[in-house]
Design a protein around this motif. Structure first.
Motif, PDB file in Angstrom:
ATOM      1  N   TYR A   1      -7.394   6.069   5.448  1.00 58.07           N
ATOM      2  CA  TYR A   1      -7.627   6.426   4.045  1.00 58.07           C
ATOM      3  C   TYR A   1      -8.696   7.494   3.857  1.00 58.07           C
ATOM      4  O   TYR A   1      -9.064   7.799   2.723  1.00 58.07           O
ATOM      5  CB  TYR A   1      -8.022   5.176   3.247  1.00 58.07           C
ATOM      6  CG  TYR A   1      -7.002   4.073   3.336  1.00 58.07           C
ATOM      7  CD1 TYR A   1      -5.837   4.112   2.580  1.00 58.07           C
ATOM      8  CD2 TYR A   1      -7.182   3.005   4.216  1.00 58.07           C
ATOM      9  CE1 TYR A   1      -4.877   3.125   2.683  1.00 58.07           C
ATOM     10  CE2 TYR A   1      -6.235   2.008   4.322  1.00 58.07           C
ATOM     11  CZ  TYR A   1      -5.087   2.062   3.557  1.00 58.07           C
ATOM     12  OH  TYR A   1      -4.129   1.085   3.667  1.00 58.07           O
TER      13      TYR A   1
ATOM     14  N   ASN B   1      -9.277  -1.303   3.930  1.00 54.34           N
ATOM     15  CA  ASN B   1      -8.160  -2.129   3.472  1.00 54.34           C
ATOM     16  C   ASN B   1      -8.415  -3.556   3.959  1.00 54.34           C
ATOM     17  O   ASN B   1      -8.483  -3.777   5.174  1.00 54.34           O
ATOM     18  CB  ASN B   1      -6.852  -1.606   4.081  1.00 54.34           C
ATOM     19  CG  ASN B   1      -5.643  -2.413   3.680  1.00 54.34           C
ATOM     20  OD1 ASN B   1      -5.722  -3.346   2.902  1.00 54.34           O
ATOM     21  ND2 ASN B   1      -4.499  -2.048   4.242  1.00 54.34           N
TER      22      ASN B   1
ATOM     23  N   GLY C   1       0.825  -1.202   0.000  1.00 56.84           N
ATOM     24  CA  GLY C   1       0.000   0.000   0.000  1.00 56.84           C
ATOM     25  C   GLY C   1       0.856   1.248   0.000  1.00 56.84           C
ATOM     26  O   GLY C   1       0.654   2.155   0.797  1.00 56.84           O
TER      27      GLY C   1
ATOM     28  N   PRO D   1       2.472   4.785  -1.049  1.00 55.25           N
ATOM     29  CA  PRO D   1       2.156   6.001  -1.798  1.00 55.25           C
ATOM     30  C   PRO D   1       3.065   6.129  -3.015  1.00 55.25           C
ATOM     31  O   PRO D   1       4.158   5.556  -3.057  1.00 55.25           O
ATOM     32  CB  PRO D   1       2.442   7.119  -0.782  1.00 55.25           C
ATOM     33  CG  PRO D   1       2.518   6.457   0.551  1.00 55.25           C
ATOM     34  CD  PRO D   1       2.976   5.059   0.300  1.00 55.25           C
TER      35      PRO D   1
ATOM     36  N   LEU E   1      -6.420   3.010  -1.752  1.00 56.68           N
ATOM     37  CA  LEU E   1      -5.285   2.664  -2.605  1.00 56.68           C
ATOM     38  C   LEU E   1      -5.406   1.305  -3.284  1.00 56.68           C
ATOM     39  O   LEU E   1      -4.448   0.854  -3.919  1.00 56.68           O
ATOM     40  CB  LEU E   1      -3.988   2.680  -1.770  1.00 56.68           C
ATOM     41  CG  LEU E   1      -3.597   3.995  -1.102  1.00 56.68           C
ATOM     42  CD1 LEU E   1      -2.337   3.807  -0.263  1.00 56.68           C
ATOM     43  CD2 LEU E   1      -3.377   5.095  -2.134  1.00 56.68           C
TER      44      LEU E   1
ATOM     45  N   ASN F   1      -2.773  -3.044  -5.517  1.00 54.42           N
ATOM     46  CA  ASN F   1      -2.521  -1.632  -5.256  1.00 54.42           C
ATOM     47  C   ASN F   1      -2.350  -0.882  -6.568  1.00 54.42           C
ATOM     48  O   ASN F   1      -1.634  -1.334  -7.461  1.00 54.42           O
ATOM     49  CB  ASN F   1      -1.260  -1.481  -4.401  1.00 54.42           C
ATOM     50  CG  ASN F   1      -0.763  -0.054  -4.333  1.00 54.42           C
ATOM     51  OD1 ASN F   1       0.189   0.300  -5.018  1.00 54.42           O
ATOM     52  ND2 ASN F   1      -1.415   0.768  -3.534  1.00 54.42           N
TER      53      ASN F   1
ATOM     54  N   PRO G   1       5.053   8.530   4.951  1.00 54.08           N
ATOM     55  CA  PRO G   1       5.038   7.371   5.851  1.00 54.08           C
ATOM     56  C   PRO G   1       6.299   7.275   6.694  1.00 54.08           C
ATOM     57  O   PRO G   1       6.263   6.749   7.807  1.00 54.08           O
ATOM     58  CB  PRO G   1       4.892   6.180   4.898  1.00 54.08           C
ATOM     59  CG  PRO G   1       5.216   6.692   3.547  1.00 54.08           C
ATOM     60  CD  PRO G   1       4.923   8.146   3.539  1.00 54.08           C
TER      61      PRO G   1
ATOM     62  N   SER H   1       0.582   8.844   7.213  1.00 52.24           N
ATOM     63  CA  SER H   1       1.378   7.993   6.323  1.00 52.24           C
ATOM     64  C   SER H   1       0.838   7.941   4.905  1.00 52.24           C
ATOM     65  O   SER H   1       1.614   7.810   3.952  1.00 52.24           O
ATOM     66  CB  SER H   1       1.472   6.578   6.893  1.00 52.24           C
ATOM     67  OG  SER H   1       2.241   6.556   8.074  1.00 52.24           O
ATOM     68  N   LYS H   2      -0.470   8.011   4.731  1.00 53.12           N
ATOM     69  CA  LYS H   2      -1.042   7.906   3.394  1.00 53.12           C
ATOM     70  C   LYS H   2      -1.162   9.260   2.704  1.00 53.12           C
ATOM     71  O   LYS H   2      -1.371   9.322   1.487  1.00 53.12           O
ATOM     72  CB  LYS H   2      -2.426   7.251   3.456  1.00 53.12           C
ATOM     73  CG  LYS H   2      -2.478   5.947   4.218  1.00 53.12           C
ATOM     74  CD  LYS H   2      -1.471   4.932   3.707  1.00 53.12           C
ATOM     75  CE  LYS H   2      -1.559   3.632   4.498  1.00 53.12           C
ATOM     76  NZ  LYS H   2      -0.477   2.689   4.138  1.00 53.12           N
ATOM     77  N   THR H   3      -1.054  10.336   3.449  1.00 48.76           N
ATOM     78  CA  THR H   3      -1.272  11.661   2.879  1.00 48.76           C
ATOM     79  C   THR H   3      -0.024  12.535   2.872  1.00 48.76           C
ATOM     80  O   THR H   3       0.067  13.455   2.074  1.00 48.76           O
ATOM     81  CB  THR H   3      -2.363  12.407   3.664  1.00 48.76           C
ATOM     82  OG1 THR H   3      -2.002  12.439   5.047  1.00 48.76           O
ATOM     83  CG2 THR H   3      -3.710  11.719   3.502  1.00 48.76           C
TER      84      THR H   3
ATOM     85  N   SER I   1      -1.658   2.660  -6.592  1.00 45.67           N
ATOM     86  CA  SER I   1      -1.054   3.974  -6.369  1.00 45.67           C
ATOM     87  C   SER I   1       0.410   4.046  -6.751  1.00 45.67           C
ATOM     88  O   SER I   1       0.920   5.122  -7.078  1.00 45.67           O
ATOM     89  CB  SER I   1      -1.221   4.382  -4.901  1.00 45.67           C
ATOM     90  OG  SER I   1      -0.549   3.469  -4.049  1.00 45.67           O
TER      91      SER I   1
END
Length: 388
Positions: free
Chosen positions: A195, A164, A33, A35, A313, A359, A229, A224-226, A361
């Protein structure tokens, strides 16, 4: 060697093993997952005070806790900064909750499928993992009620926004119904929302914890996702009855979350700079999601069914001719393709065969079609061998 009894339940992480194999540059990976690296923002450390290198508070930096509480209140969560605990990544919330609640044989409740690392943590501590199926708009409410009537779980763990691995987003009506059930049966809720900000098609839904009237709760999120991470900055917000216990567990785990990462997170969260970054991130991932959907239609339409994710993602595929996708890992890697089998995302993997998580992304769009083509061919070959 006299290890603890718990070590006998310690499992290696399949996703980490796959990601290690996927480090080879020739491998086209749909597994993690991760980015997109080109969307990791450039950060500036110039003005960071030297004091950030000193020991800090276990609860987290006061200014960051205030901002996180304000962001949560804007979502409808009734809280203040005294309920915020800054974590070493939001996954630490699951570790703390496991330590708070789980002894060997403790019953807990999970979605089916659910987040793989959460399942590993809870099983490590000896939990008896009960589950209920997900539908396109959230839990199968009848199945959830049956489980709650038959059992007395210590808590329920939910990922209601772009789950997820399934990418399901609970509807407003399902969120209301789940909150009512948890209040009725007095079950603590752990709501995990890594998310939420990765929303591609508009629309939103307030957290389930904001709808609870009686039962205890923990709400957790991450940057971590935006953002990055590598900062390893997450947080939990807990109802007042739980917070003191979680704080003491945090103190015994790592004293405090790294202050350098907290300072950087504070430069972004709640700012116009972050709003602009999120808008760019959503646009970027929406394009990747749409490209992935077109490639899936070309290479997988005869092999699997799926819903187009509205955020997050991942695509979650269900094979039309189910078989254990774990058996595909070796032949896929031999074709320089990595993916995540669906079975490990279930508490009872052998009873839930025939799905895979992909995934969208991270992979280079220039390699997308070739990667999916190779994976589809691996599946076709396995199905042909099974039919022979």
């Amino acid at each position: 060697m006299a290890f603890s009894e718990r070590v006998s339940r310690l499992k290696s992480s399949l996703i980490r093993e796959i990601l290690a194999a996927a480090q080879r540059p020739e491998v086209m990976s749909f597994a993690g997952g991760l980015p997109a690296e080109e969307m990791l923002p450039k950060v500036d450390w110039t003005d960071m005070p030297a004091s950030m290198g000193q020991y800090g508070m276990s609860e987290g930096e006061p200014a960051l806790r205030e901002v996180l509480a304000a962001e949560a209140r804007a979502l409808g969560v009734d809280c203040d900064a005294s309920q915020v605990l800054v974590l070493s990544g939001s996954q630490q919330a699951l570790d703390l909750a496991a330590k708070l609640y789980i002894d060997k044989g403790t019953e807990i409740m999970l979605e089916a499928p659910t987040y793989l690392a959460a399942l590993q943590i809870f099983q490590l501590f000896g939990a008896e993992c009960l589950s209920f199926p997900l539908q396109a708009d959230g839990p199968d409410l009848a199945a959830l009620r049956v489980q709650l009537e038959k059992h007395n779980p210590a808590f329920i763990y939910l990922i209601p926004t772009f789950q997820n691995p399934s990418a399901v987003r609970y509807s407003e009506s399902k969120r209301d119904a789940v909150a009512a059930l948890l209040d009725e049966f007095g079950v603590t809720l752990i709501e995990d929302e890594p998310y939420r900000e990765l929303n591609f098609d508009g629309g939103s839904a307030t957290p389930i914890v904001s709808r609870l009237k009686k039962t205890s709760w923990i709400y957790t999120g991450t940057v971590s996702k935006t953002l990055l991470p590598g900062l390893r900055v997450g947080f939990l917000i807990a109802s007042p009855d739980l917070y003191p216990h979680l704080l003491r567990l945090k103190q015994s785990a790592d004293l405090h979350t790294n202050r350098v990462g907290q300072w950087q997170a504070l430069q972004w969260i709640g700012t116009e700079k972050m709003s602009n970054h999120l808008a760019e991130l959503r646009d970027f991932y929406r394009v990747r999601r749409d490209g992935f959907q077109l490639a899936l239609e070309e290479h997988f339409s005869d092999l699997a069914d799926w819903h187009v994710p509205q955020g997050g993602l991942f695509f979650w595929l269900t094979l039309k001719q189910p078989f254990d996708t774990r058996t595909l890992l070796k032949p896929a890697l031999e074709q320089n393709v990595a993916f995540m089998p669906g079975e490990p995302f279930f508490a009872n993997p052998d009873q839930n065969v025939g799905s895979l998580r992909l995934n969208f992304s991270h992979i280079d769009p220039a390699r997308l079609h070739e990667g999916l083509k190779r994976l589809a061919n691996v599946i076709r070959q396995a199905q042909a061998a099974q039919a022979a």
